[in-house]
Design an enzyme around this catalytic site. Structure first.
Site, short mmCIF file in Angstrom:
data_model
loop_
_atom_site.label_atom_id
_atom_site.label_comp_id
_atom_site.label_asym_id
_atom_site.label_seq_id
_atom_site.Cartn_x
_atom_site.Cartn_y
_atom_site.Cartn_z
N HIS A 94 -4.79 -61.56 -36.21
CA HIS A 94 -4.62 -60.59 -38.26
C HIS A 94 -2.58 -60.50 -38.03
O HIS A 94 -1.86 -61.03 -39.25
CB HIS A 94 -5.11 -59.70 -38.43
CG HIS A 94 -4.76 -58.51 -37.42
ND1 HIS A 94 -5.57 -58.52 -36.39
CD2 HIS A 94 -3.89 -57.92 -37.92
CE1 HIS A 94 -4.80 -57.32 -35.86
NE2 HIS A 94 -3.97 -56.58 -36.89
N ASP A 105 -8.83 -63.01 -32.45
CA ASP A 105 -8.46 -62.18 -33.15
C ASP A 105 -6.57 -62.27 -32.01
O ASP A 105 -5.79 -60.90 -31.98
CB ASP A 105 -8.48 -60.82 -33.39
CG ASP A 105 -7.63 -60.18 -34.34
OD1 ASP A 105 -6.64 -61.15 -35.21
OD2 ASP A 105 -7.51 -59.06 -34.71
N SER A 133 -0.04 -53.30 -33.75
CA SER A 133 -1.39 -54.52 -33.53
C SER A 133 -0.67 -55.67 -33.03
O SER A 133 0.74 -56.02 -33.05
CB SER A 133 -1.71 -55.16 -34.75
OG SER A 133 -2.74 -54.25 -35.53
#
Length: 572
Positions: A299, A332, A415
């Site tokens: 993402h 992911d 992230s």
């Protein structure tokens, strides 16, 4: 007839014989008055029959001269046993003699001494004129009078006649008195008295000026002292301020401390800035090898999937362009590569299966684009099934992660960053947080960390990264069945048919070979309880294709166990 009565003029009761001698009858001289005398000696009677006063002189005696001889200070007393000699031919009083000659009924009294004048004392500092030279006062002589009675009573003080015009008063017995006091009369007008108008009062200008000068000096000292005190308080003194400080410490920190871990891991951590045609974002990654491969979240690079740009900034500040190598939305994860960069330091990888709950960990990233941010915490839980993504609505972008839970603060921008152990080895990839205002997932974490962070286990990340680097895509383990995601019971229920209308159990697939049928409810995987379809997917994807699993399922109220070998499917 005489009848024995005294002859001659009859004496009045207030008349007194003259001290200077009696005047014979028929001599033609009038007797002297008592108020014309300059001195008097009152008679004292020892017996009632004795006549008070001096005896009258004989008729043939000569008159007393005007200036009699002075009376000696210590007259010789008469013998005590001498009898009084009666005087013949002297008139006798008709009543008892009065020793004090007190007149009855308010008559004129005896001549008495005036009380001494109370002279006022001048105030302190009153100027005094020098005493004037004056002649000694005249001596007053008292005529000698013989005593008719033997008596030892001392003579009274002589009377001081009032001073005449131009004559100074007599001197006081205590010693010499100043002439100005002798001229002072307390009952006279003030303007005519000495010591009342003697010059002008001295003006005390010097003393008053001194007081004014002292007050001004004190005021100036107060002002100056206040100014100096204010300066010292604000500036800490008249010299420069030097605060105490500890000496510089040589050497670094212990390798297993947070500072030691950060010093070892930071050179391998990078910050990614991604921009695309529609959106842009910021994330974190870490170096996998010396060829320039960098692992991050899918993402993070999603905005640059078609025609975007990826910029990598290292901890030292240098930047480089990167290109996308491969990505997988189911896990992911994504891999990018930089070229033309030397001195890359790969971050060593640990083993997530060896991690225990409570182990200390350190999270490194760029929350809100703040590069090289280090936070610490512990492993709060393992094998926490989470899902993230789902923005497309068809489920193709949903990621299923059997995650490590940590309380190390993780925020947007962390992230893709590493979660390392005490030996600075990667045990997870920070991917999601649980926010207080929404559900799980990365998109719901924009409000900040609340101590619920999740990381993809590095064992799973290593396998996916190797596939992405080698083939550009990742494979997913599958069992070949479609699940009923609306089932509310405990466990994962196999649906009656697939989403495209086909059979729920793929013919010839791993599930069909193991004997799974539509309607079966899978409750355990390798002895671990499964409560939902999402949790079953997470448990399966934690393994590699070809791994063998033991499933426990319920069918028609009966529980049975079967073995299954995982198949493989390409990721997206």
């Amino acid at each position: 007839m005489d009848d024995g009565k005294p002859t001659g003029p009859k004496a009045k009761w207030w008349s007194r014989p003259s001290v200077e001698g009696a005047i014979p009858q028929g001599s033609g001289m009038s007797p002297a008055r008592s108020d014309e005398m300059t001195a008097q000696q009152p008679p004292v009677a020892d017996e009632p029959s004795t006549v008070v006063g001096p005896a009258p002189a004989p008729a043939d005696a000569a008159p007393t001269p005007a200036d009699p001889a002075p009376v000696p200070n210590d007259p010789a007393p008469a013998p005590a046993d001498a009898a009084p000699t009666p005087h013949q031919g002297r008139p006798q009083p008709l009543h008892e003699p009065d020793a004090y000659s007190t007149p009855p009924y308010g008559g004129p009294g005896p001549w008495a001494l005036a009380p001494p004048v109370q002279r006022p004392t001048p105030a302190h500092g009153t100027p005094m004129p020098p005493p004037a030279h004056q002649a000694p006062p005249p001596q007053v002589h008292i005529p000698h009078q013989p005593h008719t009675q033997p008596h030892h009573q001392p003579l009274p003080l002589p009377m001081t006649p009032p001073p005449s015009q131009g004559q100074a008063p007599a001197q006081a017995p205590g010693g010499p008195v100043s002439s100005q006091w002798l001229r002072y009369d307390p009952w006279n007008a003030p303007g005519q008295q000495p010591l009342t108008q003697y010059g002008e009062p001295r003006k005390r200008r010097g003393r008053r000026a001194g007081l004014v000068a002292a007050g001004a000096l004190a005021l100036a000292a107060c002002v100056l002292g206040g100014a100096v005190g204010a300066y010292i308080e604000r500036n800490g003194g008249f010299t420069s301020v030097e605060l105490p400080q500890a000496d510089a410490e040589a050497g670094g920190r212990a390798p297993d401390s947070v500072a030691g871990i950060a010093a070892s891991a930071l050179p391998s951590v990078v910050t990614l800035h991604v921009s695309g045609s529609d959106e842009q974002g910021t994330g974190t990654g870490f170096v996998l090898d010396r060829q320039g491969h960098i692992l991050t979240n899918n993402h993070v690079v999603q905005p640059a999937s078609s025609s975007g740009e990826i910029s990598v900034t290292f901890s030292g500040g240098q930047t480089a362009r990167a290109k996308l190598v491969g990505k997988d939305s189911g896990y992911d994860l994504a891999v990018v590569k930089v070229t033309g960069v030397s001195g890359l330091k790969p971050l060593p990888l640990g083993n997530s299966d060896s991690v225990q709950v409570g182990d200390p960990v350190v999270a490194i990233g760029a929350p809100f684009d703040l590069s090289n941010t280090v936070t610490s915490g512990i492993i709060s839980a393992k094998q926490r099934p989470i899902t993230a993504g789902g923005e497309k609505g068809d489920g193709s972008d949903i990621s299923y992660v059997d995650a490590l839970q940590t309380d190390a603060p993780i925020n947007p921008g962390n992230s893709g960053g590493p979660l390392v152990d005490t030996r600075a080895r990667v045990i997870g990839i920070n991917s999601a947080i649980r926010a207080a205002d929404s559900g799980t997932g990365l998109s719901g974490g924009q409000s900040g960390s609340i101590g619920l962070g999740f990381a993809i286990p590095i064992n799973q990340g290593k396998r996916v990264a190797e596939e992405l680097i080698n083939t550009g895509k990742a494979t997913h383990p599958v069992i070949g069945v479609s699940l009923d995601m609306e089932y509310a019971g405990d466990g994962a229920k196999v649906g009656d048919k697939a989403a495209d209308g086909g059979p729920a159990v793929t013919a010839g697939g791993p599930g069909a070979k193991a004997g799974i049928k539509p309607g079966d409810v899978i409750t355990e995987v390798n002895g671990q309880r499964v409560h939902s379809g999402e949790e079953l997917i997470v448990k399966i994807r934690a393994h590699r294709p070809g791994d063998q699993l033991e499933l426990t399922l319920a069918r028609a109220g009966k529980e049975r166990t079967m073995k299954l070998t995982l198949g493989s499917a390409d990721g997206t």
